[in-house]
Design a protein around this motif. Structure first.
Motif, PDB file in Angstrom:
ATOM      1  N   PRO A  41       0.734  -1.342   0.173  1.00  0.00           N
ATOM      2  CA  PRO A  41       0.082   0.578  -0.056  1.00  0.00           C
ATOM      3  C   PRO A  41       0.789   1.074  -0.066  1.00  0.00           C
ATOM      4  N   SER A  42       2.229   1.218  -0.733  1.00  0.00           N
ATOM      5  CA  SER A  42       3.144   2.361  -0.091  1.00  0.00           C
ATOM      6  C   SER A  42       4.566   1.704  -0.933  1.00  0.00           C
ATOM      7  N   SER A  43       4.458   2.609  -1.855  1.00  0.00           N
ATOM      8  CA  SER A  43       6.027   2.239  -2.561  1.00  0.00           C
ATOM      9  C   SER A  43       7.049   2.976  -1.146  1.00  0.00           C
ATOM     10  N   SER A  44       7.862   1.409  -0.823  1.00  0.00           N
ATOM     11  CA  SER A  44       8.689   1.464  -0.341  1.00  0.00           C
ATOM     12  C   SER A  44      10.183   0.976  -1.468  1.00  0.00           C
ATOM     13  N   GLN A  71       2.709   8.035   3.831  1.00  0.00           N
ATOM     14  CA  GLN A  71       1.610   6.793   3.038  1.00  0.00           C
ATOM     15  C   GLN A  71       0.203   7.552   3.029  1.00  0.00           C
ATOM     16  N   LEU A  72      -0.956   6.664   2.070  1.00  0.00           N
ATOM     17  CA  LEU A  72      -2.007   7.387   2.464  1.00  0.00           C
ATOM     18  C   LEU A  72      -2.681   7.728   2.928  1.00  0.00           C
ATOM     19  N   PRO A  73      -4.077   8.856   3.339  1.00  0.00           N
ATOM     20  CA  PRO A  73      -4.733   9.435   4.698  1.00  0.00           C
ATOM     21  C   PRO A  73      -5.249   7.563   5.348  1.00  0.00           C
ATOM     22  N   LEU A  74      -6.139   7.003   4.095  1.00  0.00           N
ATOM     23  CA  LEU A  74      -6.385   5.602   4.492  1.00  0.00           C
ATOM     24  C   LEU A  74      -6.152   5.116   5.439  1.00  0.00           C
ATOM     25  N   VAL A  75      -4.584   4.877   4.880  1.00  0.00           N
ATOM     26  CA  VAL A  75      -4.267   3.598   5.426  1.00  0.00           C
ATOM     27  C   VAL A  75      -2.922   4.012   6.826  1.00  0.00           C
ATOM     28  N   ARG A  76      -2.577   5.510   7.233  1.00  0.00           N
ATOM     29  CA  ARG A  76      -2.544   5.875   7.991  1.00  0.00           C
ATOM     30  C   ARG A  76      -3.674   5.573   9.450  1.00  0.00           C
ATOM     31  N   ALA A  77      -4.828   6.573   9.094  1.00  0.00           N
ATOM     32  CA  ALA A  77      -6.438   5.680   9.716  1.00  0.00           C
ATOM     33  C   ALA A  77      -5.974   4.687  10.076  1.00  0.00           C
ATOM     34  N   ILE A  78      -6.610   2.994   9.062  1.00  0.00           N
ATOM     35  CA  ILE A  78      -6.221   1.843   9.161  1.00  0.00           C
ATOM     36  C   ILE A  78      -5.454   1.401  10.178  1.00  0.00           C
ATOM     37  N   GLN A  79      -4.019   2.248  10.099  1.00  0.00           N
ATOM     38  CA  GLN A  79      -2.559   1.294  11.304  1.00  0.00           C
ATOM     39  C   GLN A  79      -3.158   2.305  12.230  1.00  0.00           C
ATOM     40  N   ARG A  80      -3.981   3.395  12.574  1.00  0.00           N
ATOM     41  CA  ARG A  80      -4.156   4.073  14.392  1.00  0.00           C
ATOM     42  C   ARG A  80      -4.786   2.891  14.200  1.00  0.00           C
TER      43      ARG A  80
END
Length: 394
Positions: free
Chosen positions: A315-318, A343-352
């Protein structure tokens, strides 16, 4: 602040085999997306063309099926917002590539008409390549390499692994059947090691030394992000962890490069398999019970006993790298990860939601665990070998 020289074609047509002129120029996605990403990463962008002629956008690149309607609207908005910059480019002949940190050539059919035979552009590419500067070429832009020559008259890109629009993809255009030549054919004939993705029109990027190439318009974002990740002074994320293990570098490399065993030591990746042995693989990942995702990775460095590296696109280019350094009694493994863009805001929100509020700290802990498990795996193998040796021969 890193600086990139973005070289665009000045052509507004492509002369076909029967003498007709097909209207063309640069491909909107291949200019708008890299330009947007460079700016977002804090890079200074200089736009240049042969003779300083304002470039022409290929109208086909702003119509369906060149992209989803919402993507096409985004390209139009970006190009319109920077119309003054694109409308008054610098003259390529007045610029020194070594004044920049990277050179980036977008595609479209335009380069087939002018950059492929432009001696100024060819000399610039030759100088940048030999200076060790990052040189990035997208889709049809590798056509510009055909104008490059060394002092002894040889093609400087001979032997380089690179990609560009494939014959299969080119021939999806009806007018391309009238093409005087096809890019893939010319690159192979000149002596390049041409490679392409398994599925046409899907993102595919390859890197050989300081040469970065993307196969098609869909590769625009991936190519740009890889270039930014590799050469930004301040990436969005950079984490590094080291550990010394009691094993020689060659043995450590053999374990690391066997990605089918990745699930044994990575806290997040519980399974991985090769899609193209030695080149591309997929991994199944999880954080906690409910957050799961699949990532696709491309191997970017495979140097036995020295380093193993790959990039991930979702989900992130790394960019991930394992550097191996021989030390007294074993090998120092340094695992590092860099990410050019947040990272995309949605991905960060899910991780939180799943308890990961500090992704860097989470990665650092996971990478330390990975190296601990690698060390344990090597020790187990040593124990297994000892147990299999007959007592009389110990």
């Amino acid at each position: 602040m890193p600086a990139v020289l973005m070289v665009l074609s000045a052509a507004d047509h492509w002369t076909l085999r029967d003498g007709t002129r097909h209207p063309t120029g640069y491909w909107a996605e291949e200019v708008a997306e890299p330009h947007r990403l460079f700016r977002a990463a804090g890079w200074r962008v200089t736009v240049a063309t042969p003779g300083g002629v304002p470039p022409t956008v290929d109208r086909l690149s702003l119509r369906f099926p060149a992209g989803a309607p919402w993507r096409l609207r985004r390209y139009r908005r970006h190009l319109a917002a920077h119309a003054e910059e694109f409308g008054s480019p610098r003259d390529l002949s007045e610029l020194d590539p070594t004044d920049y940190d990277a050179v980036f050539y977008p595609g479209g059919h335009g380069p087939m008409e002018d950059l492929a035979v432009d001696p100024v552009s060819g000399a610039l590419l030759t100088r940048a390549l030999h200076a060790g500067m990052p040189v990035a070429l997208l889709c049809h832009a590798p056509a510009a390499t055909l104008a490059a020559t060394d002092a002894d008259g040889r093609w400087p890109f001979t032997g380089y692994t690179l990609t560009g629009l494939s014959n299969r993809e080119e021939l999806l255009n009806r007018f391309a059947r009238k093409a005087p030549w096809l890019l893939e054919d010319q690159l192979v004939t000149r002596g390049a090691r041409y490679v392409r993705g398994r599925v046409p029109l899907r993102p595919f990027v390859t890197v050989d030394r300081n040469l970065y190439t993307g196969q098609n318009p869909a590769s625009s974002v991936r190519l740009t992000r890889r270039l930014i990740a590799d050469h930004s002074a301040a990436p969005a994320l950079a984490v590094r962890v080291s550990r010394v293990v009691a094993a020689p570098p060659e043995r450590v490399y053999a374990l690391l490069s066997d990605i089918t065993r990745m699930g044994e030591w990575s806290p997040e990746t519980y399974a991985a398999r090769w899609r193209e042995p030695g080149r591309r693989f997929t991994g199944s990942n999880r954080i906690g019970r409910f957050y799961r995702w699949r990532m696709t990775a491309t191997v970017t460095e495979a140097a036995p006993g020295r380093a193993f590296a790959f990039t991930t696109a979702w989900p992130s280019s790394s960019s991930w790298r394992y550097a191996l350094e021989p030390v007294d009694g074993g090998t120092r493994i340094t695992e590092s990860v860099t990410r050019a863009a947040p990272q995309l805001p949605l991905v960060r929100a899910i991780q939180r939601v799943v308890g990961v509020r500090d992704r860097a700290a989470h990665l650092r802990a996971g990478m330390a665990t990975t190296l601990e498990r690698l060390d344990a795996a090597l020790r187990r193998e040593d124990g297994d070998r000892t147990r299999t040796v007959p007592p009389a021969s110990r």
